[in-house]
Every structure is written in C-alpha cells, then in structure tokens.
Design a protein around this motif. Structure first.
Motif, mmCIF file in Angstrom:
data_model
loop_
_atom_site.group_PDB
_atom_site.id
_atom_site.type_symbol
_atom_site.label_atom_id
_atom_site.label_comp_id
_atom_site.label_asym_id
_atom_site.label_seq_id
_atom_site.Cartn_x
_atom_site.Cartn_y
_atom_site.Cartn_z
ATOM 1 N N VAL A 180 10.858 2.259 -2.672
ATOM 2 C CA VAL A 180 11.113 2.976 -3.924
ATOM 3 C C VAL A 180 9.828 3.207 -4.712
ATOM 4 O O VAL A 180 9.799 4.075 -5.600
ATOM 5 C CB VAL A 180 12.157 2.252 -4.798
ATOM 6 N N HIS A 181 8.770 2.469 -4.394
ATOM 7 C CA HIS A 181 7.484 2.709 -5.044
ATOM 8 C C HIS A 181 6.535 3.517 -4.147
ATOM 9 O O HIS A 181 5.338 3.610 -4.439
ATOM 10 C CB HIS A 181 6.830 1.384 -5.444
ATOM 11 N N ASN A 182 7.099 4.072 -3.073
ATOM 12 C CA ASN A 182 6.340 4.955 -2.186
ATOM 13 C C ASN A 182 5.093 4.275 -1.632
ATOM 14 O O ASN A 182 4.024 4.889 -1.504
ATOM 15 C CB ASN A 182 5.943 6.247 -2.928
ATOM 16 N N ILE A 183 5.225 2.996 -1.294
ATOM 17 C CA ILE A 183 4.102 2.248 -0.724
ATOM 18 C C ILE A 183 3.893 2.674 0.731
ATOM 19 O O ILE A 183 4.821 2.611 1.540
ATOM 20 C CB ILE A 183 4.346 0.724 -0.788
ATOM 21 N N LYS A 184 2.691 3.066 1.054
ATOM 22 C CA LYS A 184 2.376 3.506 2.415
ATOM 23 C C LYS A 184 1.729 2.396 3.237
ATOM 24 O O LYS A 184 1.734 2.438 4.462
ATOM 25 C CB LYS A 184 1.429 4.705 2.364
ATOM 26 N N LEU A 185 1.142 1.414 2.546
ATOM 27 C CA LEU A 185 0.399 0.360 3.247
ATOM 28 C C LEU A 185 0.531 -0.957 2.488
ATOM 29 O O LEU A 185 0.333 -0.999 1.266
ATOM 30 C CB LEU A 185 -1.082 0.741 3.348
ATOM 31 N N VAL A 186 0.850 -2.011 3.207
ATOM 32 C CA VAL A 186 0.838 -3.361 2.661
ATOM 33 C C VAL A 186 -0.471 -4.021 3.072
ATOM 34 O O VAL A 186 -0.797 -4.082 4.264
ATOM 35 C CB VAL A 186 2.026 -4.192 3.179
#
Length: 303
Positions: A180-186
């Motif tokens: 939901v926060h549009n995270i592409k990479l952890v």
C-alpha cells in the motif's frame, strides 16, 4: 499444533471431500471475514489468483509432513488437491468456530475455483490488484473500476524513505504495508539477517518477497555490531549506542550511497526488527541520509 491448523483440519473434515489448494485459500479467507479481526487466524496478500496466505501454504506443508492430510499434485496443474488422511484426526475446536465453518462450507463448497475468486474480488477488491486473471471479469465494470482506483492510489503513494519493523506482525500484514506504500525494494539493515520468525530470515524473506514483485537486498555493513549492542543495551544506554552508530556512518559512506541510489529509483523501506522506529537504528540511518543528502529532499516515513 496451532489453532489455525486445527481450524484447517476441521474445515477439511466438514467438507468431506478433496479440496484444491486454491479453494482452501479462498475458503479460509472467507472464514477470516466472518471471524473478525481479533479471531482472524490468517492474513492474506494480493496475488495472481487473488488473496493468498504464505502462512496457510506453509501450514499445509506442515500438516502433510505430520501425515494428517494427503496432498495430490497432478502434473501440470495450477494447484494441488488436499484431503484428510484416513482414519481422520480432527482436533477439537470451539463449538462456535466449528459452526461458522459448517455454515461456510455449506455456502461455498459447491462453487468452482473461478466462482470463489469472484466472491473474494467482490467482497474485497484490494486482493485483485495483482491478479493475472482480470480479463475474466471484463463484464464487471464496477469491479474493474474499484480495482483501477486502488492500483492508481497505491501507485501514486508519495516518494519517501520508508522504515519498517516486523515485530508483532504477520508476514502477510508486513507485505501488505509494503504494497500500500508502493515499496519496490526492502533494504534489510540488520547486521545478521536472522530471526526467530523463520519467514523473516534473509533468504526466506527474499524468496517470498520475490513472489510479490518486491525486491530485497541485505546490507549488513550498516547494521549495528553485536558487540556494541552487548556493551550498551544491558546498561540501558540506547541513546549512547545510537549516537555512536550515527557517527560511524560517516566511515560507511559507500554503503549509505547505495541506499540513496536505491531511494532515487523508487520507494524503498529500511527494514529491521523493532516495531517502534525510535527503538531501532534504522531511524538513525534514515536521519543520516536526510542530513547528508539535502539535494534529494528526503522525507522520512515510518510505517
């Protein structure tokens, strides 16, 4: 045996037939809607066929290893088929839970996989945002509009340097926060990518996130050395530890540069264990990035 595993066995007993892995996922999701937030046994994430729980799949494998269920895996099929092994072992659960499962099975067991998917999409369009089969719903314009609005909303989430901790979170709730926060990479900033929660061990987490189209990288060099933790934390000197850590980042500029490079390419999340970012060095790292890379106008957002 976990309560959630007992519920799965009871569902299979009530169904009294072979159930596909896809059906099991959807039935347990529909059960979670009736159970309420406090009694929910599984969390789910959007997946190619709708809602999916990695934890439920892992429980399925565990129950198979325990020889409590039989799993048939036809060659070339999209999913497997599950049934109780005879003689049945059906653990006792609360009467009201068993009754809810009976109502659920009575209502939905006769539906096909595609009909169950449609039920999920209608009730919770969020779980269709990463679906591979939306073409099957071309005639349902209202549903497609809801899905498009959600995809647009998440896709437009503001660009931030996010931080996230997995303490007290299920794997699926953790992943949903990333989505939901549009995270592409952890970016895993633990010194050692190890956890008592198996799904959060580095290699396990990387494999799981790959299945949700989220990348993973571990940068152990910007974690806190275990000897420093042992020196400061038992003495209640967390602030002193964080001050030492912040100052040390000047000497690790090449690794911090890598974090900034990732950040410039899209939304990333600095990941560690602690739920509260104030209790974790990831916030100090984020503050160092903000202070030392002013041209990027970094905004820190703690999930």
């Amino acid at each position: 045996m976990f309560t959630r595993q007992k519920i799965v066995l009871n569902l299979l007993d009530i169904a009294n037939c072979e159930v596909s892995s896809l059906q099991l996922q959807k039935l347990m999701f529909l059960y979670s809607l009736t159970a309420g937030q406090q009694n929910r046994v599984y969390d789910f994430v959007p997946h190619k066929f709708g809602c999916y729980s990695f934890t439920l799949h892992q429980d399925q494998r565990k129950l198979e290893d325990m020889r409590l269920i039989k799993v048939r895996r036809p060659y070339g099929a999209d999913y497997s088929f599950i049934s109780l092994i005879k003689p049945k072992f059906v653990p006792i659960i609360k009467k009201e839970t068993r009754e809810k499962l009976q109502l659920l099975v009575r209502k939905f067991i006769g539906l096909s996989e595609s009909e169950l998917i449609a039920q999920v999409y209608e009730k919770k369009p969020y779980y269709a945002i990463r679906s591979d089969i939306l073409s099957h719903f071309d005639k349902n314009k209202t549903l497609l509009e809801k899905i498009d609005l959600l995809q647009t909303k998440f896709g437009n989430e503001k660009h931030c340097l996010y931080t996230i901790g997995y303490e007290k979170k299920s794997l699926e709730s953790f992943i949903n926060e990333l989505i939901v926060h549009n995270i592409k990479l952890v970016v895993d900033v633990r010194r050692n990518a190890y956890s008592m929660k198996p799904n959060f061990k580095g290699f396990e987490l990387e494999n799981i996130l790959e299945k949700t189209d989220i990348d993973y990288v571990h940068i152990p060099e910007i974690g806190i050395a275990s000897e420093d933790r042992k020196t400061f934390l038992p003495q209640g000197q967390r602030e002193e530890l964080f001050r030492l850590y912040y100052d040390s980042l000047t000497e690790k500029k090449n690794f911090v540069d890598k974090v900034i490079e990732y950040y410039q390419q899209g939304n990333i999340a600095l990941m560690c264990f602690e739920l509260n970012p104030k209790d974790c060095h990831r916030l100090q790292l984020a503050k160092f990035c903000k202070a030392n890379y002013p041209d990027d106008e970094i905004e820190i957002c703690n999930i």
